[in-house]
Design a protein around this motif. Sequence first.
Motif, PDB file in Angstrom:
ATOM      1  N   THR A 145       0.810  -1.224   0.000  1.00 52.88           N
ATOM      2  CA  THR A 145       0.000   0.000   0.000  1.00 52.88           C
ATOM      3  C   THR A 145       0.841   1.272   0.000  1.00 52.88           C
ATOM      4  OG1 THR A 145      -0.154  -0.001   2.432  1.00 52.88           O
ATOM      5  CG2 THR A 145      -1.886  -1.166   1.199  1.00 52.88           C
TER       6      THR A 145
ATOM      7  N   GLU B 218      -7.780  -3.341   0.268  1.00 58.28           N
ATOM      8  CA  GLU B 218      -9.024  -3.902  -0.280  1.00 58.28           C
ATOM      9  C   GLU B 218      -9.103  -3.664  -1.786  1.00 58.28           C
ATOM     10  OE1 GLU B 218     -13.903  -3.535  -0.069  1.00 58.28           O
ATOM     11  OE2 GLU B 218     -12.661  -2.136   1.082  1.00 58.28           O
ATOM     12  N   GLN B 219      -8.767  -2.456  -2.228  1.00 58.58           N
ATOM     13  CA  GLN B 219      -8.781  -2.158  -3.659  1.00 58.58           C
ATOM     14  C   GLN B 219      -7.816  -3.065  -4.423  1.00 58.58           C
ATOM     15  OE1 GLN B 219      -7.876   2.019  -3.989  1.00 58.58           O
ATOM     16  NE2 GLN B 219      -9.603   2.623  -2.695  1.00 58.58           N
ATOM     17  N   GLN B 220      -6.644  -3.278  -3.830  1.00 57.92           N
ATOM     18  CA  GLN B 220      -5.644  -4.135  -4.488  1.00 57.92           C
ATOM     19  C   GLN B 220      -6.109  -5.589  -4.545  1.00 57.92           C
ATOM     20  OE1 GLN B 220      -2.163  -3.293  -2.125  1.00 57.92           O
ATOM     21  NE2 GLN B 220      -1.665  -1.425  -3.261  1.00 57.92           N
TER      22      GLN B 220
ATOM     23  N   ARG C 166      -9.203  -6.661  -4.732  1.00 56.17           N
ATOM     24  CA  ARG C 166     -10.259  -6.789  -5.738  1.00 56.17           C
ATOM     25  C   ARG C 166      -9.696  -6.705  -7.158  1.00 56.17           C
ATOM     26  NH1 ARG C 166     -15.108  -7.035  -3.522  1.00 56.17           N
ATOM     27  NH2 ARG C 166     -15.373  -6.353  -1.348  1.00 56.17           N
ATOM     28  N   ARG C 167      -8.582  -6.045  -7.320  1.00 58.40           N
ATOM     29  CA  ARG C 167      -7.995  -5.911  -8.649  1.00 58.40           C
ATOM     30  C   ARG C 167      -7.095  -7.090  -9.010  1.00 58.40           C
ATOM     31  NH1 ARG C 167      -7.564  -1.694 -12.145  1.00 58.40           N
ATOM     32  NH2 ARG C 167      -5.847  -1.746 -13.642  1.00 58.40           N
TER      33      ARG C 167
ATOM     34  N   ASP D  82      -8.213   0.390   3.326  1.00 55.02           N
ATOM     35  CA  ASP D  82      -8.865   0.853   2.100  1.00 55.02           C
ATOM     36  C   ASP D  82      -8.055   0.496   0.852  1.00 55.02           C
ATOM     37  OD1 ASP D  82     -10.888   1.927   3.612  1.00 55.02           O
ATOM     38  OD2 ASP D  82     -10.072   3.968   3.610  1.00 55.02           O
ATOM     39  N   THR D  83      -6.765   0.823   0.883  1.00 55.94           N
ATOM     40  CA  THR D  83      -5.928   0.558  -0.294  1.00 55.94           C
ATOM     41  C   THR D  83      -5.760  -0.931  -0.535  1.00 55.94           C
ATOM     42  OG1 THR D  83      -4.720   2.619   0.075  1.00 55.94           O
ATOM     43  CG2 THR D  83      -3.687   0.999  -1.375  1.00 55.94           C
TER      44      THR D  83
ATOM     45  N   LYS E 246       2.907   0.342  -4.642  1.00 50.78           N
ATOM     46  CA  LYS E 246       2.061   0.823  -5.735  1.00 50.78           C
ATOM     47  C   LYS E 246       2.833   0.879  -7.053  1.00 50.78           C
ATOM     48  CE  LYS E 246      -0.972   3.557  -2.738  1.00 50.78           C
ATOM     49  NZ  LYS E 246      -1.349   4.927  -2.322  1.00 50.78           N
TER      50      LYS E 246
ATOM     51  N   ARG F 133     -14.808  -6.745   5.021  1.00 53.82           N
ATOM     52  CA  ARG F 133     -15.033  -6.030   3.765  1.00 53.82           C
ATOM     53  C   ARG F 133     -14.987  -6.940   2.544  1.00 53.82           C
ATOM     54  NH1 ARG F 133     -12.201  -0.161   3.398  1.00 53.82           N
ATOM     55  NH2 ARG F 133     -12.761   0.680   5.436  1.00 53.82           N
ATOM     56  N   ILE F 134     -14.201  -8.012   2.616  1.00 55.10           N
ATOM     57  CA  ILE F 134     -14.065  -8.860   1.412  1.00 55.10           C
ATOM     58  C   ILE F 134     -14.769 -10.212   1.606  1.00 55.10           C
ATOM     59  CG2 ILE F 134     -11.918  -7.747   0.708  1.00 55.10           C
ATOM     60  CD1 ILE F 134     -10.471 -10.333   1.680  1.00 55.10           C
TER      61      ILE F 134
END
Length: 396
Positions: free
Chosen positions: A10, A43-45, A47-48, A40-41, A15, A68-69
């Motif tokens: 993160t 979780e985005q990673q 999902r991607r 937050d970051t 990144k 969250r996931i």
Amino acid sequence: MKHIVILGSTGSIGKNTLSVVETHADEFKVVGLAANRDVDTLEQQIRRYRPALVALNEPTAAAQLRERIRDLNCTQVLAGTEGLQTVATMPQASQVLDGMGGSAGLLPTLAAINAGKDIAFVNKEVMVMAGPLVNAAVEANGVNLIPIDGEMSAIFQCLEGARDPKADIHRLLITASGGPFREVPKEALYSVTPQQALRHPNWKMGQKITIDSATMMNKGLEVIEAKWLFDIELSKIDIVVHPESIVHSMVEWTDGSTLAQLGPTDMRIMIQYALTYPRRFSTPVPRLDLMEARTLRFEPVDFGKFPCLSLAYTAAEVGGTLPVVLSSADEVVVEAFLDTCIGFMDIPAILARVMDAHEVISDPTLSDILEVDRWAKSTARSIIKNHVRSNKKSMG
């Protein structure tokens, strides 16, 4: 396809690593990610990139991420130091990129090495704290240890192909931008604010390393890192200020020739090389235009204005656990400066007090290093607390 784990995913290094992965999606697959607390970051990673395993150092953050996931069945979330080590030793990963800052990366890195993983790392604190232990583990397990940090990567690249670098090196020249205060008189540094110190002229980095660049502690730690990473005497390592940050470092050989690595100030080049070593792939990074740069300046270091450098050289000369004290206490002191609890020039003053209070262990074990890490941080916090209390009394 190479399967990789990213520790510190993160942060800025993480990144940028994921950017490299996307550029060469047919070459790399991310199987594990780890970070400290940024839910937050991460979780985005997740999902991607859909890694099989992730970890957060803070258990409460890990618990939040699990919730969250819950809709995903592909990713398991672990917590704490054990979780970080589990991610770092995933059987399906062949290489671990350590982008975690500070002492948090030490145990996961050693675990990964002992699990036979090649290491790409930017965490200089690991080598500063435990260089001999890391080197012994690398040799025992036959893995590659490839630096990402610009200066260390530059030296690593300049040494490629050398038959006997230890004998043939006259000196290593580690370049330094000089940070935001290169032309600021020493007297003005006593009133520097965190916002001013975070304005690095050339690089976009995390807060801790940016403050270390402003105090030039970053260069001091790199001197200790280079000593262990390249197995070279301290007397053969010099720092030179290079404001343009185009020459990332140099190797001067015994025959009088000097090799330098030049490039734009973009960490993706170093990261990609560590992941593709010994091959080189194309990058989307703009090319270096020397006609535009025109002038490359080199200046001596002002040790009087940047006392952190002298502290680092002292730690390197004494050895043992003193570099651990310097590195670990610096984490606490920089945080206190960012929180405006202490001033900019209090950073080296407090570090010197912690170092003076330490009884050095000459040949430390891993257990010794971890204990000294705790002691140094606790001692630094105590000195800072007394400093703040004293300032409050003097003000009223």
